[in-house]
Every structure is written in structure tokens, then in C-alpha cells.
Enzyme design. Structure first.
Site, mmCIF file in Angstrom:
data_model
loop_
_atom_site.group_PDB
_atom_site.id
_atom_site.type_symbol
_atom_site.label_atom_id
_atom_site.label_comp_id
_atom_site.label_asym_id
_atom_site.label_seq_id
_atom_site.Cartn_x
_atom_site.Cartn_y
_atom_site.Cartn_z
ATOM 1 N N LYS A 49 0.841 -1.216 0.000
ATOM 2 C CA LYS A 49 0.000 0.000 0.000
ATOM 3 C C LYS A 49 0.869 1.256 0.000
ATOM 4 O O LYS A 49 0.648 2.174 -0.773
ATOM 5 C CB LYS A 49 -0.913 0.048 1.242
ATOM 6 N N ARG A 90 -9.462 1.489 8.565
ATOM 7 C CA ARG A 90 -9.045 0.119 8.828
ATOM 8 C C ARG A 90 -10.129 -0.681 9.528
ATOM 9 O O ARG A 90 -9.933 -1.871 9.804
ATOM 10 C CB ARG A 90 -7.833 0.171 9.745
ATOM 11 N N ARG A 134 11.747 -6.430 4.398
ATOM 12 C CA ARG A 134 11.518 -4.980 4.377
ATOM 13 C C ARG A 134 12.499 -4.293 5.324
ATOM 14 O O ARG A 134 12.763 -4.748 6.424
ATOM 15 C CB ARG A 134 10.094 -4.649 4.803
ATOM 16 N N ARG A 153 11.493 -3.087 11.046
ATOM 17 C CA ARG A 153 10.522 -2.489 11.976
ATOM 18 C C ARG A 153 10.182 -3.485 13.078
ATOM 19 O O ARG A 153 10.093 -4.685 12.817
ATOM 20 C CB ARG A 153 9.243 -2.140 11.200
ATOM 21 N N ARG A 188 -0.796 -9.319 12.947
ATOM 22 C CA ARG A 188 -1.325 -8.220 12.126
ATOM 23 C C ARG A 188 -2.196 -8.756 11.003
ATOM 24 O O ARG A 188 -3.203 -8.157 10.643
ATOM 25 C CB ARG A 188 -0.168 -7.387 11.562
HETATM 26 P P1 AP5 Z 1 4.912 -1.606 1.810
HETATM 27 O O1 AP5 Z 1 4.603 -0.732 0.634
HETATM 28 O O2 AP5 Z 1 5.717 -1.053 2.909
HETATM 29 O O3 AP5 Z 1 3.570 -2.300 2.343
HETATM 30 P P2 AP5 Z 1 2.364 -1.721 3.181
HETATM 31 O O4 AP5 Z 1 1.139 -2.390 2.667
HETATM 32 O O5 AP5 Z 1 2.385 -0.233 3.181
HETATM 33 O O6 AP5 Z 1 2.763 -2.308 4.575
HETATM 34 P P3 AP5 Z 1 2.676 -1.732 6.052
HETATM 35 O O7 AP5 Z 1 3.310 -2.762 6.935
HETATM 36 O O8 AP5 Z 1 3.223 -0.350 6.143
HETATM 37 O O9 AP5 Z 1 1.178 -1.757 6.241
HETATM 38 P P4 AP5 Z 1 0.458 -1.858 7.547
HETATM 39 O O10 AP5 Z 1 -0.902 -1.561 7.061
HETATM 40 O O11 AP5 Z 1 0.550 -3.084 8.334
HETATM 41 O O12 AP5 Z 1 1.245 -0.833 8.458
HETATM 42 P P5 AP5 Z 1 1.004 0.693 8.784
HETATM 43 O O13 AP5 Z 1 2.295 1.354 8.749
HETATM 44 O O14 AP5 Z 1 -0.149 1.238 8.005
HETATM 45 O O15 AP5 Z 1 5.607 -2.922 1.213
HETATM 46 C C1 AP5 Z 1 6.073 -3.952 2.068
HETATM 47 C C2 AP5 Z 1 7.429 -4.471 1.565
HETATM 48 O O16 AP5 Z 1 7.235 -5.137 0.321
HETATM 49 C C3 AP5 Z 1 8.443 -3.357 1.289
HETATM 50 O O17 AP5 Z 1 9.716 -3.817 1.641
HETATM 51 C C4 AP5 Z 1 8.344 -3.110 -0.230
HETATM 52 O O18 AP5 Z 1 9.549 -2.649 -0.777
HETATM 53 C C5 AP5 Z 1 7.986 -4.500 -0.738
HETATM 54 N N1 AP5 Z 1 7.080 -4.492 -1.883
HETATM 55 C C6 AP5 Z 1 6.050 -3.624 -2.138
HETATM 56 N N2 AP5 Z 1 5.425 -3.965 -3.294
HETATM 57 C C7 AP5 Z 1 6.049 -5.083 -3.752
HETATM 58 C C8 AP5 Z 1 5.845 -5.924 -4.911
HETATM 59 N N3 AP5 Z 1 4.882 -5.688 -5.807
HETATM 60 N N4 AP5 Z 1 6.676 -6.987 -5.047
HETATM 61 C C9 AP5 Z 1 7.686 -7.231 -4.141
HETATM 62 N N5 AP5 Z 1 7.927 -6.477 -3.053
HETATM 63 C C10 AP5 Z 1 7.101 -5.412 -2.855
HETATM 64 O O19 AP5 Z 1 0.469 0.560 10.296
HETATM 65 C C11 AP5 Z 1 1.307 0.094 11.325
HETATM 66 C C12 AP5 Z 1 0.478 -0.025 12.606
HETATM 67 O O20 AP5 Z 1 -0.062 1.274 12.958
HETATM 68 C C13 AP5 Z 1 -0.750 -0.930 12.511
HETATM 69 O O21 AP5 Z 1 -0.435 -2.289 12.746
HETATM 70 C C14 AP5 Z 1 -1.643 -0.336 13.627
HETATM 71 O O22 AP5 Z 1 -1.214 -0.743 14.890
HETATM 72 C C15 AP5 Z 1 -1.364 1.152 13.510
HETATM 73 N N6 AP5 Z 1 -2.320 1.828 12.616
HETATM 74 C C16 AP5 Z 1 -2.050 2.465 11.435
HETATM 75 N N7 AP5 Z 1 -3.167 2.963 10.896
HETATM 76 C C17 AP5 Z 1 -4.175 2.653 11.749
HETATM 77 C C18 AP5 Z 1 -5.578 2.884 11.731
HETATM 78 N N8 AP5 Z 1 -6.189 3.527 10.726
HETATM 79 N N9 AP5 Z 1 -6.315 2.419 12.775
HETATM 80 C C19 AP5 Z 1 -5.748 1.762 13.799
HETATM 81 N N10 AP5 Z 1 -4.421 1.493 13.868
HETATM 82 C C20 AP5 Z 1 -3.644 1.939 12.846
#
Ligand code: AP5
Length: 214
Positions: A13, A88, A127, A160, A171
């Protein structure tokens, strides 16, 4: 252009949201990045969020909704934005719909980046995130020019805390339980497109721009 990114943790994402933001000249708003910045700065919000994030749990809705509604009301969001990691939960989605309705607005596109769980677990171990600017890389699929060093700011790269395998599994469970229902929510509004997130990063982006129509 108001866009929402959906998908499991690590589906890509953030990677795609950054590309969308750059192509269409709109802000990329990542709730995960906002929380991580607050944790780094030692704020009250950061302290509260960390206790949930470290366990692979969602931060409670009441700590997230107002923060996002305030953010999308800022001037730089006039022409749209890409929301990454929000909403979410169904209550978050309903709160967003309601807040936008009050402004006479609505979400235009919801993009579901679809990657099976088994690919996610393998992907997350590779990652790496920059401790200084938060840029994200992958040791195999999106490597830096110099190993362990951020291409953007020269900062140190780390795994991370919530990318450790046991937390990733938690997760994923939380995602299936609380976030996946949003796919039906936005499908019923006729604005959702699912793209295959297992293909090359540029191919995922091509499928997204085809949907966005530019
Ligand atoms: P990446 O692009 O980083 O993936 P992502 O989907 O953004 O992953 P996140 O872990 O950031 O998502 P998340 O939703 O769990 O965490 P967030 O930070 O929002 O890609 C992942 C890896 O794959 C990278 O290394 C990239 O290079 C690689 N990659 C990408 N595309 C690829 C492809 N096509 N092929 C191969 N490799 C690829 O949230 C973290 C925490 O914050 C949550 O767990 C929660 O506790 C809290 N939080 C955040 N938002 C909320 C909310 N709205 N409500 C409640 N809690 C929240």
C-alpha cells in the site's frame, strides 16, 4: 481525486501510495507513518499508539479518526489525497464517509492491493525502513544503492519492530478480522478495484493508473 488504499500489512500500500501521490501531485497520508513520527518524537499519542502497534493490534478508533479528519481538511488536500492505512475498521470508514459528506465530498476510488498471506510473511522479513526519514525498501525487490543505508537521506535502515514474524502473523489476523470487511463496504459503493499485488512493483502501479484513468 480522493483515494483509499486497502490491503494486508505489507501488501505494498505504502509503496503504491507514494507513486500515486507523486504522479497526481496529491499528498500521501499514512496513519502508520503519523504514529511512527509521534513515537519517534515521544508524544503522548505516540506513547499510546506504541503499546498497540508493538503487539500487532490496531490503535483504537478514537485516537485515529479525528487525526485523519483534521488532516484531510488542510489546504494541501483540496485537490485530493491518497489515504494509506485508513480506514481500517468499519467504524473508521463510516466516520470518514460522514465527515466527507458534511463537506459535500466523497471518496472517489478504493484500491485493494491483494497479496496472499504466505507471500506477506516472506516479504516482511526483507523490508527495511529508514530510522531517520521512514523511507521503505526491500532487500530483494526494492534494494538501496548501498546496503543498510537510505538512498534518500543516508539514514540507517532497520527491520521495523512490528515486522518480526510473530507480530506479522498477528497483524494478518487483525487485518482479516477488522479490515477486510471494508472491501465489501467500498464494493457496495461501486468504487473498489482489486489489483494483483504479487507482480512487479511497476506492474501493480500500471494496473492502478489504468483504474484511476490517467
Ligand atoms: P509496503 O509498501 O511497505 O507495504 P504496506 O502495505 O504499506 O505495509 P505496512 O506494513 O506499512 O502496512 P500496515 O498496514 O501493516 O502498516 P502501517 O504502517 O499502516 O511494502 C512492504 C514491503 O514489500 C516493502 O519492503 C516493499 O519494498 C515491498 N514491496 C512492495 N510492493 C512489492 C511488490 N509488488 N513486489 C515485491 N515487493 C514489494 O500501520 C502500522 C500499525 O499502525 C498498525 O499495525 C496499527 O497498529 C497502527 N495503525 C495504522 N493505521 C491505523 C488505523 N487507521 N487504525 C488503527 N491502527 C492503525
Amino acid at each position: 481525486m480522493k483515494i483509499i488504499m486497502l490491503g494486508a500489512p505489507g501488501a505494498g500500500k505504502g509503496t503504491q501510495a507514494k507513486k500515486i501521490a507523486a504522479k497526481y501531485g496529491i499528498p500521501h497520508i499514512s496513519t502508520g507513518d503519523i504514529f511512527r513520527a509521534n513515537i519517534k518524537n515521544g508524544t503522548e499519542l505516540g506513547k499510546k499508539a506504541k503499546t498497540y502497534m508493538d503487539q500487532g493490534l490496531l490503535v483504537p478508533d478514537e485516537l485515529v479518526v479525528d487525526l485523519v479528519v483534521d488532516r484531510v481538511n488542510q489546504d494541501d488536500c483540496k485537490n485530493g489525497y491518497v489515504l494509506d492505512g485508513f480506514p481500517r475498521t468499519i467504524p473508521q470508514a463510516e466516520a470518514l464517509t460522514e465527515a466527507l459528506e458534511k463537506m459535500g465530498q466523497k471518496v472517489d476510488f478504493a484500491i485493494d492491493v491483494n497479496v496472499p498471506d504466505e507471500n506477506i510473511v516472506k516479504r516482511m522479513g526483507g523490508r527495511r525502513a529508514c530510522v531517520t526519514c521512514g523511507a521503505t525498501y526491500h532487500m530483494v525487490y526494492a534494494p538501496t544503492k548501498k546496503e543498510g543505508i537510505c538512498d534518500t537521506c543516508g539514514g540507517e535502515l532497520i527491520l521495523r519492530d512490528d515486522d518480526k514474524p510473530e507480530t506479522v502473523q498477528k497483524r494478518l489476523n487483525v487485518y482479516h478480522d477488522q479490515t477486510q470487511p471494508l472491501i465489501d463496504y467500498y464494493t457496495s459503493q461501486g468504487i473498489l478495484r482489486t489489483v494483483d499485488g504479487t507482480v512487479d512493483i511497476d506492474d501493480v502501479f500500471r494496473a492502478i493508473t489504468e483504474f484511476l484513468g490517467a
